[in-house]
Design a protein around this motif. Structure first.
Motif, PDB file in Angstrom:
ATOM      1  N   VAL A 160       0.842  -1.183   0.000  1.00 57.73           N
ATOM      2  CA  VAL A 160       0.000   0.000   0.000  1.00 57.73           C
ATOM      3  C   VAL A 160       0.883   1.240   0.000  1.00 57.73           C
ATOM      4  N   ILE A 161       0.669   2.113  -0.958  1.00 61.55           N
ATOM      5  CA  ILE A 161       1.407   3.371  -1.057  1.00 61.55           C
ATOM      6  C   ILE A 161       0.876   4.323   0.004  1.00 61.55           C
ATOM      7  N   ASN A 162       1.759   4.830   0.835  1.00 59.33           N
ATOM      8  CA  ASN A 162       1.356   5.780   1.866  1.00 59.33           C
ATOM      9  C   ASN A 162       1.210   7.181   1.289  1.00 59.33           C
ATOM     10  N   HIS A 163       0.185   7.879   1.734  1.00 61.29           N
ATOM     11  CA  HIS A 163       0.043   9.325   1.509  1.00 61.29           C
ATOM     12  C   HIS A 163       0.061   9.713   0.028  1.00 61.29           C
ATOM     13  N   CYS A 164      -0.559   8.872  -0.801  1.00 64.83           N
ATOM     14  CA  CYS A 164      -0.669   9.169  -2.236  1.00 64.83           C
ATOM     15  C   CYS A 164       0.693   9.303  -2.922  1.00 64.83           C
ATOM     16  N   GLY A 165       1.755   8.795  -2.288  1.00 62.81           N
ATOM     17  CA  GLY A 165       3.092   8.987  -2.837  1.00 62.81           C
ATOM     18  C   GLY A 165       3.650  10.373  -2.576  1.00 62.81           C
ATOM     19  N   LYS A 166       2.995  11.136  -1.714  1.00 60.87           N
ATOM     20  CA  LYS A 166       3.439  12.465  -1.282  1.00 60.87           C
ATOM     21  C   LYS A 166       3.655  13.462  -2.427  1.00 60.87           C
ATOM     22  N   PRO A 167       2.651  13.698  -3.233  1.00 60.35           N
ATOM     23  CA  PRO A 167       2.777  14.761  -4.237  1.00 60.35           C
ATOM     24  C   PRO A 167       2.918  16.116  -3.555  1.00 60.35           C
ATOM     25  N   GLU A 168       3.698  16.999  -4.149  1.00 62.44           N
ATOM     26  CA  GLU A 168       3.954  18.320  -3.553  1.00 62.44           C
ATOM     27  C   GLU A 168       2.866  19.294  -4.003  1.00 62.44           C
ATOM     28  N   VAL A 169       1.707  19.171  -3.398  1.00 61.12           N
ATOM     29  CA  VAL A 169       0.541  19.936  -3.825  1.00 61.12           C
ATOM     30  C   VAL A 169       0.816  21.439  -3.761  1.00 61.12           C
ATOM     31  N   ARG A 170       1.539  21.864  -2.742  1.00 67.43           N
ATOM     32  CA  ARG A 170       1.760  23.308  -2.559  1.00 67.43           C
ATOM     33  C   ARG A 170       2.603  23.919  -3.675  1.00 67.43           C
ATOM     34  N   ASN A 194      -1.981  -6.094  -6.796  1.00 65.21           N
ATOM     35  CA  ASN A 194      -1.544  -6.225  -5.402  1.00 65.21           C
ATOM     36  C   ASN A 194      -1.197  -4.885  -4.765  1.00 65.21           C
ATOM     37  N   VAL A 195      -1.269  -3.788  -5.514  1.00 65.18           N
ATOM     38  CA  VAL A 195      -0.888  -2.470  -5.014  1.00 65.18           C
ATOM     39  C   VAL A 195      -2.130  -1.655  -4.676  1.00 65.18           C
ATOM     40  N   PHE A 196      -2.154  -1.131  -3.441  1.00 69.32           N
ATOM     41  CA  PHE A 196      -3.230  -0.287  -2.952  1.00 69.32           C
ATOM     42  C   PHE A 196      -2.652   1.107  -2.660  1.00 69.32           C
ATOM     43  N   CYS A 197      -3.504   2.038  -2.251  1.00 67.41           N
ATOM     44  CA  CYS A 197      -3.040   3.394  -1.977  1.00 67.41           C
ATOM     45  C   CYS A 197      -3.865   4.019  -0.864  1.00 67.41           C
ATOM     46  N   LYS A 198      -3.214   4.843  -0.047  1.00 69.16           N
ATOM     47  CA  LYS A 198      -3.900   5.573   1.013  1.00 69.16           C
ATOM     48  C   LYS A 198      -4.168   7.014   0.577  1.00 69.16           C
ATOM     49  N   LEU A 199      -5.426   7.392   0.695  1.00 67.44           N
ATOM     50  CA  LEU A 199      -5.832   8.773   0.458  1.00 67.44           C
ATOM     51  C   LEU A 199      -5.573   9.535   1.760  1.00 67.44           C
ATOM     52  N   SER A 200      -4.383  10.085   1.873  1.00 66.31           N
ATOM     53  CA  SER A 200      -3.966  10.734   3.114  1.00 66.31           C
ATOM     54  C   SER A 200      -2.858  11.728   2.831  1.00 66.31           C
ATOM     55  N   ALA A 201      -2.650  12.634   3.786  1.00 68.07           N
ATOM     56  CA  ALA A 201      -1.537  13.587   3.807  1.00 68.07           C
ATOM     57  C   ALA A 201      -1.596  14.675   2.741  1.00 68.07           C
TER      58      ALA A 201
END
Length: 277
Positions: A160-170, A194-201
């Motif tokens: 599971v990918i944490n925090h959407c892969g941490k895109p630099e939204v700002r 087999n790969v999931f993702c968290k909608l977070s951060a």
């Protein structure tokens, strides 16, 4: 069942949180279940996944002890030394606890972008797969290429990918080269079932005063790539409070995720992935 798929708890006196210093401000204090549970109760959230915040086995044991005392902690994601010879034995020991579900190396803090591809780590990834344990990928956009290669090497590893892969939204503009590279990497990873993702951060990657519009394009990318059955909402509390409040992030996420997908994104996906009872 509503589930928060990612939060942290810590006690400063344990003294293995290298990143937690007085300079981190309000985060430099203890965060206990008694601090977090009222937030869950206020929003009808029944279970939460607690994630390691220190790179030690002692941290994993600490979180497992908390989960034993607090039933709302439905799953624990700990830490192991991926390069240690006895890691398979450590995984077996930890797996005896009913709430242990997987591990998270702190990849974002490792200078080497390709660390996860080191040959000496392969046995640990194999051991995780054999034990049906999950791998939480704490990455930044610079790690996407390596993670894609890792998934190719271990197509049965539950990841599971944490925090959407941490895109630099700002800093990014939707449609610029950095956004497009992130979108392409996410789409490539999502090709693997087999790969999931968290909608977070997303709030902590954003400038202040964010709104639903700030994140709309990012959530669209994630929903298109993973669908509702491989995307799970999470708060990343208390880190979230660097740039947002629990109620606001939950409200905005609910606005952005189609209502027909709420049952999965806000509960069932995490419940299945982490085998939460």
């Amino acid at each position: 069942m509503l589930i928060d798929a990612h939060h942290h708890l810590w006690r400063i006196a344990r003294n293995d949180y290298g990143w937690l210093t007085p300079e981190t401000g309000f985060l430099y204090r203890d965060y206990e279940p008694s601090d977090f549970k009222p937030l869950l109760d206020a929003h009808g959230i029944e279970r939460a996944v607690v994630i390691q915040a220190a790179p030690t086995l002692a941290e994993t044991d600490f979180l497992l002890s908390l989960s034993q005392a607090h039933p709302y902690l439905g799953a624990v994601v700990g830490w192991v030394d991926f390069s240690a010879r006895d890691t398979p034995e450590q995984l077996d020991r930890l797996s005896k606890h009913s709430h242990f579900r997987g591990v998270r190396p702190m990849i974002q803090d490792i200078p080497e972008d390709d660390w996860m591809l080191r040959p000496e780590l392969n046995d640990t990834f194999v051991a995780l797969t054999q034990r049906d344990l999950s791998f939480d990928a704490l990455i930044q956009p610079r790690h996407l290429r390596a993670l894609i290669e890792l998934v190719g090497r271990h197509p049965s590893l539950r990841m599971v990918i944490n925090h959407c892969g941490k895109p630099e939204v700002r800093d990014w503009q939707v449609g610029d080269a950095r956004f497009n590279a992130w979108q392409a990497g996410i789409a490539e990873l999502a090709r693997h079932p087999n790969v999931f993702c968290k909608l977070s951060a997303l709030p902590t990657r954003s400038a202040p005063n964010w709104s639903a519009a700030t994140f709309a394009d990012y959530v669209e990318v994630l929903m298109t790539a993973f669908g509702e059955t491989r995307l799970m909402w999470a708060s990343d509390w208390p880190i979230l409070e660097r740039n947002g409040r629990y109620a606001d992030w939950l409200r905005v996420a609910r606005q952005l995720v189609p209502e027909s997908a709420h049952a999965n994104v806000f509960g069932a996906t995490a419940q299945a992935f982490y085998r939460i009872e």
